[in-house]
Enzyme design. Structure first.
Site, PDB file in Angstrom:
ATOM      1  N   HIS A  21     -22.165 -33.523 -50.909  1.00 30.85           N
ATOM      2  CA  HIS A  21     -21.814 -33.829 -49.517  1.00 30.85           C
ATOM      3  C   HIS A  21     -21.846 -32.618 -48.594  1.00 30.85           C
ATOM      4  O   HIS A  21     -21.689 -32.757 -47.395  1.00 30.85           O
ATOM      5  CB  HIS A  21     -20.448 -34.497 -49.435  1.00 30.85           C
ATOM      6  CG  HIS A  21     -19.313 -33.537 -49.707  1.00 30.85           C
ATOM      7  ND1 HIS A  21     -18.971 -33.166 -50.973  1.00 30.85           N
ATOM      8  CD2 HIS A  21     -18.493 -32.866 -48.873  1.00 30.85           C
ATOM      9  CE1 HIS A  21     -17.965 -32.311 -50.918  1.00 30.85           C
ATOM     10  NE2 HIS A  21     -17.656 -32.103 -49.647  1.00 30.85           N
TER      11      HIS A  21
HETATM   12  C1  UD1 Z   1     -14.953 -33.153 -45.297  1.00 31.97           C
HETATM   13  C2  UD1 Z   1     -14.497 -31.706 -45.418  1.00 31.97           C
HETATM   14  C3  UD1 Z   1     -14.947 -31.130 -46.743  1.00 31.97           C
HETATM   15  C4  UD1 Z   1     -14.504 -32.005 -47.887  1.00 31.97           C
HETATM   16  C5  UD1 Z   1     -15.033 -33.409 -47.648  1.00 31.97           C
HETATM   17  C6  UD1 Z   1     -14.663 -34.375 -48.727  1.00 31.97           C
HETATM   18  C7  UD1 Z   1     -14.373 -30.442 -43.306  1.00 31.97           C
HETATM   19  C8  UD1 Z   1     -14.977 -29.338 -42.553  1.00 31.97           C
HETATM   20  N1  UD1 Z   1     -15.071 -30.863 -44.366  1.00 31.97           N
HETATM   21  O1  UD1 Z   1     -16.377 -33.145 -45.254  1.00 31.97           O
HETATM   22  O2  UD1 Z   1     -14.374 -29.855 -46.907  1.00 31.97           O
HETATM   23  O3  UD1 Z   1     -15.006 -31.484 -49.098  1.00 31.97           O
HETATM   24  O4  UD1 Z   1     -14.495 -33.884 -46.401  1.00 31.97           O
HETATM   25  O5  UD1 Z   1     -15.314 -35.605 -48.490  1.00 31.97           O
HETATM   26  O6  UD1 Z   1     -13.315 -30.901 -42.982  1.00 31.97           O
HETATM   27  N2  UD1 Z   1     -17.874 -40.512 -42.765  1.00 31.97           N
HETATM   28  C9  UD1 Z   1     -17.793 -41.879 -42.872  1.00 31.97           C
HETATM   29  N3  UD1 Z   1     -16.599 -42.405 -43.265  1.00 31.97           N
HETATM   30  C10 UD1 Z   1     -15.515 -41.641 -43.543  1.00 31.97           C
HETATM   31  C11 UD1 Z   1     -15.630 -40.247 -43.407  1.00 31.97           C
HETATM   32  C12 UD1 Z   1     -16.806 -39.690 -43.027  1.00 31.97           C
HETATM   33  O7  UD1 Z   1     -18.729 -42.608 -42.633  1.00 31.97           O
HETATM   34  O8  UD1 Z   1     -14.473 -42.193 -43.914  1.00 31.97           O
HETATM   35  C13 UD1 Z   1     -19.173 -39.931 -42.389  1.00 31.97           C
HETATM   36  C14 UD1 Z   1     -19.329 -39.743 -40.916  1.00 31.97           C
HETATM   37  O9  UD1 Z   1     -20.638 -40.006 -40.581  1.00 31.97           O
HETATM   38  C15 UD1 Z   1     -19.050 -38.272 -40.736  1.00 31.97           C
HETATM   39  C16 UD1 Z   1     -19.552 -37.671 -42.032  1.00 31.97           C
HETATM   40  O10 UD1 Z   1     -19.305 -38.671 -43.005  1.00 31.97           O
HETATM   41  O11 UD1 Z   1     -19.675 -37.755 -39.622  1.00 31.97           O
HETATM   42  C17 UD1 Z   1     -18.885 -36.416 -42.426  1.00 31.97           C
HETATM   43  O12 UD1 Z   1     -17.470 -36.583 -42.439  1.00 31.97           O
HETATM   44  P1  UD1 Z   1     -16.526 -35.313 -42.085  1.00 31.97           P
HETATM   45  O13 UD1 Z   1     -15.094 -35.665 -42.205  1.00 31.97           O
HETATM   46  O14 UD1 Z   1     -16.967 -34.737 -40.795  1.00 31.97           O
HETATM   47  O15 UD1 Z   1     -16.896 -34.254 -43.180  1.00 31.97           O
HETATM   48  P2  UD1 Z   1     -17.194 -34.399 -44.731  1.00 31.97           P
HETATM   49  O16 UD1 Z   1     -18.627 -34.113 -44.933  1.00 31.97           O
HETATM   50  O17 UD1 Z   1     -16.628 -35.653 -45.313  1.00 31.97           O
END
Ligand code: UD1
Length: 398
Positions: free
Chosen positions: A206
Protein backbone atom coordinates in the site's frame (compact mmCIF):
# COMPACT_ATOMS: atom_id res chain seq x y z
CA UNK A 1 -7.25 11.23 35.06
CA UNK A 2 -9.24 11.77 31.90
CA UNK A 3 -7.56 10.03 28.97
CA UNK A 4 -8.50 10.58 25.34
CA UNK A 5 -7.41 7.89 22.86
CA UNK A 6 -7.25 8.92 19.22
CA UNK A 7 -7.41 6.37 16.40
CA UNK A 8 -7.82 6.92 12.70
CA UNK A 9 -6.33 4.33 10.40
CA UNK A 10 -6.16 0.54 10.34
CA UNK A 11 -2.78 0.13 12.11
CA UNK A 12 -3.96 2.28 15.05
CA UNK A 13 -6.72 -0.04 16.19
CA UNK A 14 -4.57 -2.95 17.37
CA UNK A 15 -2.21 -0.56 19.17
CA UNK A 16 -4.87 1.14 21.27
CA UNK A 17 -7.10 -1.88 22.08
CA UNK A 18 -4.82 -3.47 24.73
CA UNK A 19 -4.26 -0.11 26.45
CA UNK A 20 -8.00 0.48 26.77
CA UNK A 21 -8.40 -2.97 28.29
CA UNK A 22 -5.62 -2.37 30.83
CA UNK A 23 -6.93 1.07 31.80
CA UNK A 24 -10.38 -0.42 32.46
CA UNK A 25 -8.79 -2.32 35.34
CA UNK A 26 -8.25 1.01 37.13
CA UNK A 27 -11.64 2.73 36.87
CA UNK A 28 -10.89 5.05 39.77
CA UNK A 29 -7.76 6.29 38.03
CA UNK A 30 -8.69 6.45 34.36
CA UNK A 31 -11.74 7.88 32.66
CA UNK A 32 -11.46 7.02 28.96
CA UNK A 33 -12.79 8.67 25.82
CA UNK A 34 -12.25 7.22 22.34
CA UNK A 35 -12.13 9.42 19.25
CA UNK A 36 -12.03 7.98 15.70
CA UNK A 37 -10.87 10.52 13.15
CA UNK A 38 -12.34 8.54 10.24
CA UNK A 39 -9.10 8.55 8.21
CA UNK A 40 -10.05 4.96 7.35
CA UNK A 41 -13.77 4.47 6.94
CA UNK A 42 -14.47 1.37 4.80
CA UNK A 43 -16.01 -1.43 6.86
CA UNK A 44 -13.12 -3.76 6.10
CA UNK A 45 -10.50 -1.10 6.96
CA UNK A 46 -12.13 0.06 10.17
CA UNK A 47 -15.40 -1.37 11.57
CA UNK A 48 -14.25 -4.99 11.10
CA UNK A 49 -11.26 -4.23 13.33
CA UNK A 50 -13.43 -2.72 16.06
CA UNK A 51 -15.39 -5.95 16.09
CA UNK A 52 -12.41 -8.33 15.98
CA UNK A 53 -10.48 -6.41 18.64
CA UNK A 54 -13.60 -5.87 20.78
CA UNK A 55 -12.92 -2.18 20.80
CA UNK A 56 -15.67 -0.03 22.30
CA UNK A 57 -17.68 2.20 20.01
CA UNK A 58 -15.93 5.53 19.55
CA UNK A 59 -17.46 8.35 21.56
CA UNK A 60 -16.74 10.74 18.74
CA UNK A 61 -16.38 10.07 15.01
CA UNK A 62 -14.82 12.93 13.06
CA UNK A 63 -15.34 11.58 9.53
CA UNK A 64 -12.31 13.31 8.02
CA UNK A 65 -11.99 10.73 5.21
CA UNK A 66 -9.44 10.65 2.39
CA UNK A 67 -7.60 13.36 0.50
CA UNK A 68 -4.17 14.84 0.09
CA UNK A 69 -1.89 14.41 3.09
CA UNK A 70 -2.07 18.09 4.02
CA UNK A 71 -5.82 18.22 3.45
CA UNK A 72 -6.41 15.14 5.58
CA UNK A 73 -4.10 16.38 8.34
CA UNK A 74 -5.65 19.86 8.25
CA UNK A 75 -9.24 18.56 8.40
CA UNK A 76 -8.27 16.39 11.37
CA UNK A 77 -6.73 19.36 13.19
CA UNK A 78 -9.83 21.46 12.68
CA UNK A 79 -12.24 18.70 13.71
CA UNK A 80 -10.21 17.50 16.68
CA UNK A 81 -9.52 20.79 18.45
CA UNK A 82 -13.10 21.47 19.61
CA UNK A 83 -13.40 17.89 20.85
CA UNK A 84 -10.29 18.28 22.98
CA UNK A 85 -11.61 21.57 24.29
CA UNK A 86 -15.00 19.97 25.05
CA UNK A 87 -13.64 16.87 26.83
CA UNK A 88 -10.60 18.59 28.38
CA UNK A 89 -8.49 15.44 28.73
CA UNK A 90 -5.53 15.36 31.11
CA UNK A 91 -3.70 13.12 28.68
CA UNK A 92 -4.06 12.11 25.05
CA UNK A 93 -2.80 8.71 23.85
CA UNK A 94 -1.95 8.16 20.20
CA UNK A 95 -0.13 5.41 18.33
CA UNK A 96 2.00 4.92 15.26
CA UNK A 97 2.76 7.33 12.47
CA UNK A 98 -0.34 8.01 10.38
CA UNK A 99 -1.67 11.45 9.49
CA UNK A 100 -4.18 11.25 12.37
CA UNK A 101 -1.23 10.78 14.74
CA UNK A 102 0.50 13.93 13.51
CA UNK A 103 -2.69 15.99 13.69
CA UNK A 104 -3.31 14.80 17.25
CA UNK A 105 0.19 15.80 18.32
CA UNK A 106 -0.23 19.29 16.87
CA UNK A 107 -3.59 19.88 18.56
CA UNK A 108 -2.17 18.72 21.91
CA UNK A 109 0.79 21.06 21.53
CA UNK A 110 -1.47 24.02 20.70
CA UNK A 111 -3.78 23.32 23.66
CA UNK A 112 -1.04 22.38 26.13
CA UNK A 113 -2.39 18.86 26.70
CA UNK A 114 0.04 16.10 27.62
CA UNK A 115 0.62 13.54 24.90
CA UNK A 116 1.66 9.88 25.12
CA UNK A 117 3.05 8.40 21.90
CA UNK A 118 2.87 4.63 21.53
CA UNK A 119 5.59 3.22 19.23
CA UNK A 120 7.85 6.25 19.52
CA UNK A 121 11.34 6.64 18.11
CA UNK A 122 11.21 4.38 15.04
CA UNK A 123 13.15 5.92 12.15
CA UNK A 124 13.68 4.90 8.54
CA UNK A 125 15.87 8.01 7.97
CA UNK A 126 13.90 8.52 4.76
CA UNK A 127 11.93 11.75 4.87
CA UNK A 128 10.26 11.03 1.53
CA UNK A 129 8.04 8.65 3.55
CA UNK A 130 5.12 10.63 4.95
CA UNK A 131 5.19 8.45 8.07
CA UNK A 132 8.81 9.41 8.87
CA UNK A 133 7.87 13.09 9.10
CA UNK A 134 4.81 12.19 11.19
CA UNK A 135 7.00 10.19 13.58
CA UNK A 136 9.65 12.89 14.02
CA UNK A 137 7.16 15.69 14.68
CA UNK A 138 4.97 13.58 16.99
CA UNK A 139 7.97 12.50 19.07
CA UNK A 140 9.21 16.07 19.47
CA UNK A 141 5.79 17.07 20.81
CA UNK A 142 5.24 14.09 23.13
CA UNK A 143 5.56 13.98 26.91
CA UNK A 144 5.60 10.18 27.24
CA UNK A 145 7.46 8.23 24.55
CA UNK A 146 6.79 4.50 24.71
CA UNK A 147 9.27 2.49 22.65
CA UNK A 148 9.19 -1.01 21.17
CA UNK A 149 12.85 -1.68 20.47
CA UNK A 150 16.33 -0.49 21.45
CA UNK A 151 16.95 1.46 18.23
CA UNK A 152 14.03 3.76 19.06
CA UNK A 153 15.59 4.96 22.30
CA UNK A 154 18.91 5.61 20.55
CA UNK A 155 17.13 7.63 17.85
CA UNK A 156 15.23 9.73 20.37
CA UNK A 157 18.31 10.47 22.46
CA UNK A 158 20.13 11.46 19.28
CA UNK A 159 17.31 13.90 18.52
CA UNK A 160 17.67 15.48 21.95
CA UNK A 161 14.60 13.99 23.63
CA UNK A 162 14.81 14.12 27.42
CA UNK A 163 15.66 10.55 28.56
CA UNK A 164 13.14 10.88 31.42
CA UNK A 165 10.34 10.93 28.85
CA UNK A 166 11.39 7.66 27.18
CA UNK A 167 9.98 4.33 28.40
CA UNK A 168 10.97 1.04 26.81
CA UNK A 169 7.82 -1.03 27.27
CA UNK A 170 7.72 -3.52 24.37
CA UNK A 171 5.21 -3.81 21.57
CA UNK A 172 1.48 -3.33 22.11
CA UNK A 173 0.75 -4.73 18.66
CA UNK A 174 2.18 -8.00 19.88
CA UNK A 175 -0.16 -7.75 22.92
CA UNK A 176 -3.09 -7.69 20.49
CA UNK A 177 -1.64 -10.54 18.48
CA UNK A 178 -1.10 -12.71 21.56
CA UNK A 179 -4.66 -12.01 22.74
CA UNK A 180 -6.15 -12.74 19.34
CA UNK A 181 -4.24 -15.88 18.33
CA UNK A 182 -6.59 -18.38 20.03
CA UNK A 183 -9.59 -16.72 18.35
CA UNK A 184 -7.80 -16.46 15.00
CA UNK A 185 -7.13 -20.20 15.09
CA UNK A 186 -10.88 -20.73 14.80
CA UNK A 187 -11.14 -18.59 11.63
CA UNK A 188 -12.34 -20.52 8.57
CA UNK A 189 -10.53 -18.26 6.12
CA UNK A 190 -8.08 -20.89 4.82
CA UNK A 191 -10.89 -23.29 3.89
CA UNK A 192 -12.86 -20.41 2.35
CA UNK A 193 -9.92 -19.49 0.12
CA UNK A 194 -8.94 -23.09 -0.63
CA UNK A 195 -5.54 -22.76 1.07
CA UNK A 196 -3.47 -25.20 3.08
CA UNK A 197 -1.04 -24.38 5.86
CA UNK A 198 2.47 -23.61 4.56
CA UNK A 199 1.45 -23.85 0.91
CA UNK A 200 0.91 -20.21 0.00
CA UNK A 201 2.54 -16.80 0.28
CA UNK A 202 0.75 -13.63 1.46
CA UNK A 203 1.28 -10.27 -0.23
CA UNK A 204 0.27 -6.81 0.99
CA UNK A 205 1.15 -3.53 -0.68
CA UNK A 206 0.00 0.00 0.00
CA UNK A 207 2.97 2.38 0.18
CA UNK A 208 2.56 5.21 -2.33
CA UNK A 209 6.19 4.66 -3.41
CA UNK A 210 5.30 1.10 -4.49
CA UNK A 211 1.75 1.32 -5.74
CA UNK A 212 1.44 4.84 -7.18
CA UNK A 213 4.41 4.40 -9.52
CA UNK A 214 3.27 2.15 -12.41
CA UNK A 215 6.82 1.04 -13.22
CA UNK A 216 7.48 -0.15 -9.67
CA UNK A 217 4.07 -1.82 -9.45
CA UNK A 218 4.66 -3.62 -12.75
CA UNK A 219 7.99 -5.01 -11.45
CA UNK A 220 6.25 -6.36 -8.33
CA UNK A 221 3.36 -7.83 -10.33
CA UNK A 222 5.75 -9.53 -12.75
CA UNK A 223 7.47 -11.21 -9.80
CA UNK A 224 4.15 -12.30 -8.28
CA UNK A 225 2.98 -13.78 -11.56
CA UNK A 226 6.25 -15.69 -11.96
CA UNK A 227 6.10 -16.97 -8.37
CA UNK A 228 2.49 -18.03 -8.68
CA UNK A 229 3.72 -20.75 -11.06
CA UNK A 230 5.33 -22.42 -8.02
CA UNK A 231 3.16 -21.49 -5.03
CA UNK A 232 -0.27 -20.01 -4.42
CA UNK A 233 -0.19 -16.28 -3.72
CA UNK A 234 -2.95 -14.58 -1.77
CA UNK A 235 -3.10 -10.81 -1.99
CA UNK A 236 -5.62 -8.86 0.13
CA UNK A 237 -5.70 -5.56 -1.73
CA UNK A 238 -5.66 -2.21 0.10
CA UNK A 239 -8.08 0.39 -1.42
CA UNK A 240 -5.21 2.61 -2.59
CA UNK A 241 -3.63 -0.35 -4.37
CA UNK A 242 -6.95 -1.50 -5.83
CA UNK A 243 -7.23 1.77 -7.74
CA UNK A 244 -3.86 1.16 -9.41
CA UNK A 245 -4.28 -2.57 -9.92
CA UNK A 246 -7.63 -2.67 -11.63
CA UNK A 247 -6.26 -2.14 -15.10
CA UNK A 248 -3.13 -4.24 -14.54
CA UNK A 249 -3.80 -7.55 -12.89
CA UNK A 250 -6.60 -10.03 -12.50
CA UNK A 251 -6.94 -12.97 -10.14
CA UNK A 252 -5.82 -16.32 -11.48
CA UNK A 253 -6.20 -19.64 -9.73
CA UNK A 254 -2.69 -19.26 -8.21
CA UNK A 255 -2.68 -15.48 -7.66
CA UNK A 256 -5.79 -14.50 -5.75
CA UNK A 257 -6.57 -10.81 -5.32
CA UNK A 258 -9.11 -10.42 -2.53
CA UNK A 259 -10.67 -7.62 -0.46
CA UNK A 260 -8.83 -6.57 2.72
CA UNK A 261 -9.48 -9.00 5.58
CA UNK A 262 -10.44 -8.37 9.19
CA UNK A 263 -7.88 -8.78 11.96
CA UNK A 264 -8.62 -12.39 12.96
CA UNK A 265 -8.85 -13.77 9.41
CA UNK A 266 -5.68 -11.97 8.42
CA UNK A 267 -3.84 -13.30 11.46
CA UNK A 268 -4.93 -16.83 10.58
CA UNK A 269 -3.72 -16.24 7.02
CA UNK A 270 -0.28 -14.87 7.93
CA UNK A 271 0.40 -17.26 10.79
CA UNK A 272 0.01 -20.23 8.41
CA UNK A 273 1.80 -18.73 5.40
CA UNK A 274 5.02 -20.02 3.83
CA UNK A 275 6.17 -16.42 3.52
CA UNK A 276 4.94 -12.84 3.58
CA UNK A 277 5.89 -10.23 0.99
CA UNK A 278 4.93 -6.75 2.14
CA UNK A 279 5.64 -3.05 2.45
CA UNK A 280 3.76 -2.75 5.76
CA UNK A 281 5.51 -1.75 8.97
CA UNK A 282 3.33 -3.74 11.37
CA UNK A 283 3.52 -6.93 9.36
CA UNK A 284 7.32 -6.93 9.63
CA UNK A 285 6.82 -7.09 13.41
CA UNK A 286 3.97 -9.60 13.41
CA UNK A 287 5.93 -12.04 11.21
CA UNK A 288 8.92 -11.68 13.54
CA UNK A 289 6.77 -12.75 16.46
CA UNK A 290 5.16 -15.55 14.42
CA UNK A 291 8.55 -16.68 13.01
CA UNK A 292 7.29 -16.49 9.44
CA UNK A 293 9.83 -15.36 6.80
CA UNK A 294 9.08 -11.81 5.70
CA UNK A 295 10.38 -10.03 2.60
CA UNK A 296 9.96 -6.27 2.82
CA UNK A 297 9.59 -4.43 -0.46
CA UNK A 298 11.39 -1.32 0.65
CA UNK A 299 14.89 0.12 0.64
CA UNK A 300 14.84 0.66 4.41
CA UNK A 301 12.97 -0.20 7.57
CA UNK A 302 12.28 1.77 10.73
CA UNK A 303 12.06 -1.57 12.57
CA UNK A 304 15.65 -2.89 12.45
CA UNK A 305 15.06 -5.43 15.20
CA UNK A 306 13.03 -7.49 12.69
CA UNK A 307 16.15 -7.77 10.52
CA UNK A 308 18.38 -8.53 13.51
CA UNK A 309 16.06 -11.37 14.55
CA UNK A 310 16.54 -12.96 11.13
CA UNK A 311 12.87 -13.12 10.12
CA UNK A 312 12.80 -10.06 7.88
CA UNK A 313 14.88 -9.01 4.87
CA UNK A 314 14.74 -5.99 2.59
CA UNK A 315 14.23 -6.76 -1.10
CA UNK A 316 15.10 -4.45 -4.01
CA UNK A 317 12.11 -3.45 -6.12
CA UNK A 318 13.05 -5.38 -9.25
CA UNK A 319 11.10 -8.39 -10.50
CA UNK A 320 14.20 -10.57 -10.75
CA UNK A 321 15.36 -9.70 -7.21
CA UNK A 322 11.93 -10.27 -5.70
CA UNK A 323 11.56 -13.61 -7.43
CA UNK A 324 15.10 -14.73 -6.56
CA UNK A 325 14.65 -13.80 -2.91
CA UNK A 326 11.28 -15.57 -2.66
CA UNK A 327 12.71 -18.70 -4.29
CA UNK A 328 15.57 -18.67 -1.79
CA UNK A 329 13.02 -18.49 1.05
CA UNK A 330 11.09 -21.37 -0.51
CA UNK A 331 14.28 -23.42 -0.50
CA UNK A 332 14.85 -22.80 3.20
CA UNK A 333 13.27 -24.59 6.11
CA UNK A 334 9.56 -24.00 6.52
CA UNK A 335 9.81 -21.76 9.53
CA UNK A 336 12.54 -19.61 10.91
CA UNK A 337 14.40 -21.77 13.42
CA UNK A 338 13.08 -21.13 16.93
CA UNK A 339 14.80 -18.13 18.34
CA UNK A 340 14.06 -15.68 21.05
CA UNK A 341 11.58 -12.88 20.47
CA UNK A 342 12.68 -9.25 20.58
CA UNK A 343 12.99 -8.06 24.19
CA UNK A 344 9.65 -7.29 25.88
CA UNK A 345 7.54 -8.53 22.95
CA UNK A 346 5.71 -10.69 25.44
CA UNK A 347 2.09 -9.55 25.40
CA UNK A 348 2.56 -7.28 28.44
CA UNK A 349 3.48 -3.94 26.88
CA UNK A 350 0.12 -2.30 27.61
CA UNK A 351 0.45 -3.24 31.29
CA UNK A 352 3.81 -1.49 31.41
CA UNK A 353 2.42 1.59 29.69
CA UNK A 354 -0.49 1.79 32.10
CA UNK A 355 1.86 1.36 35.07
CA UNK A 356 3.87 4.38 33.91
CA UNK A 357 0.72 6.43 33.39
CA UNK A 358 -0.77 5.41 36.74
CA UNK A 359 2.34 6.66 38.46
CA UNK A 360 1.73 10.15 37.07
CA UNK A 361 -2.06 10.10 37.21
CA UNK A 362 -3.64 12.93 39.08
CA UNK A 363 -6.74 11.63 40.86
CA UNK A 364 -10.09 12.11 39.18
CA UNK A 365 -10.47 15.47 40.86
CA UNK A 366 -8.53 17.10 38.03
CA UNK A 367 -11.08 16.20 35.40
CA UNK A 368 -13.93 17.27 37.66
CA UNK A 369 -12.26 20.61 38.33
CA UNK A 370 -12.02 21.13 34.60
CA UNK A 371 -15.74 20.68 34.29
CA UNK A 372 -16.20 17.19 32.90
CA UNK A 373 -19.70 17.03 31.48
CA UNK A 374 -20.13 13.32 31.89
CA UNK A 375 -19.74 11.11 34.88
CA UNK A 376 -16.51 9.11 34.90
CA UNK A 377 -16.64 5.76 33.16
CA UNK A 378 -19.89 6.54 31.36
CA UNK A 379 -18.07 6.76 28.05
CA UNK A 380 -17.16 3.14 27.60
CA UNK A 381 -19.45 0.23 27.01
CA UNK A 382 -18.25 -3.25 27.94
CA UNK A 383 -16.42 -5.14 25.22
CA UNK A 384 -19.33 -7.56 24.93
CA UNK A 385 -21.59 -4.68 23.92
CA UNK A 386 -19.13 -3.42 21.34
CA UNK A 387 -20.66 -2.82 17.97
CA UNK A 388 -18.98 -3.02 14.59
CA UNK A 389 -20.72 0.17 13.51
CA UNK A 390 -20.39 3.57 15.03
CA UNK A 391 -24.08 4.40 15.18
CA UNK A 392 -23.91 5.66 18.73
CA UNK A 393 -20.84 7.84 18.28
CA UNK A 394 -21.46 11.53 18.07
CA UNK A 395 -20.71 12.15 14.41
CA UNK A 396 -19.08 15.52 14.04
CA UNK A 397 -18.84 15.61 10.28
CA UNK A 398 -19.55 13.00 7.68
C1 UD1 B 1 -2.34 5.05 5.87
C2 UD1 B 1 -1.08 5.50 6.59
C3 UD1 B 1 -0.03 4.41 6.53
C4 UD1 B 1 -0.58 3.10 7.03
C5 UD1 B 1 -1.82 2.76 6.22
C6 UD1 B 1 -2.45 1.47 6.62
C7 UD1 B 1 -0.61 7.92 6.51
C8 UD1 B 1 0.32 8.92 5.97
N1 UD1 B 1 -0.50 6.70 5.98
O1 UD1 B 1 -2.00 4.90 4.49
O2 UD1 B 1 1.06 4.78 7.35
O3 UD1 B 1 0.40 2.10 6.89
O4 UD1 B 1 -2.77 3.82 6.40
O5 UD1 B 1 -3.50 1.18 5.73
O6 UD1 B 1 -1.38 8.19 7.38
N2 UD1 B 1 -9.20 4.44 1.21
C9 UD1 B 1 -10.44 3.87 1.07
N3 UD1 B 1 -11.09 3.48 2.20
C10 UD1 B 1 -10.56 3.63 3.44
C11 UD1 B 1 -9.29 4.23 3.55
C12 UD1 B 1 -8.62 4.62 2.44
O7 UD1 B 1 -10.96 3.71 -0.01
O8 UD1 B 1 -11.19 3.23 4.42
C13 UD1 B 1 -8.47 4.82 -0.01
C14 UD1 B 1 -8.72 6.23 -0.42
O9 UD1 B 1 -8.76 6.28 -1.80
C15 UD1 B 1 -7.50 6.95 0.07
C16 UD1 B 1 -6.42 5.89 -0.04
O10 UD1 B 1 -7.09 4.67 0.22
O11 UD1 B 1 -7.22 8.08 -0.66
C17 UD1 B 1 -5.30 6.05 0.91
O12 UD1 B 1 -5.79 6.17 2.24
P1 UD1 B 1 -4.95 7.06 3.31
O13 UD1 B 1 -5.58 7.02 4.65
O14 UD1 B 1 -4.72 8.40 2.73
O15 UD1 B 1 -3.55 6.37 3.37
P2 UD1 B 1 -3.13 4.84 3.37
O16 UD1 B 1 -2.46 4.57 2.08
O17 UD1 B 1 -4.23 3.94 3.81
Amino acid sequence: MKVMHIVGARPNFMKIAPIIVQMRKWPETFEQVLVHTGQHYDDNMSAAFFQDLELPRPDVYLGVGSGTHSGQTGRTLIALEPEMVRYAPDLVVVGGDVNSTLATALVCAKLGIRLAHIEAGLRSFDRSMPEEVNRIVTDQLSDFLFTTEASAERNLLHEGVDPKKIHFVGNVMIDSLVNALPKAKRSKVLAKLGLRRGEYGVVTLHRPSNVDDPDVLDEILAALEALSGSIGIIFPVHPRTRRQLDSRSRSTSKLQLIEPLGYLDFLKLTSNARFVLTDSGGLQEETTYLEIPCMTLRANTERPVTIEMGTNRLVPLRATDIERCARRVLGERTRIAKRSKPPLWDGRAARRIVEVLRSVAVPDATSRRRGSRRSPRSHFVAASEASPGFQNARVVKK
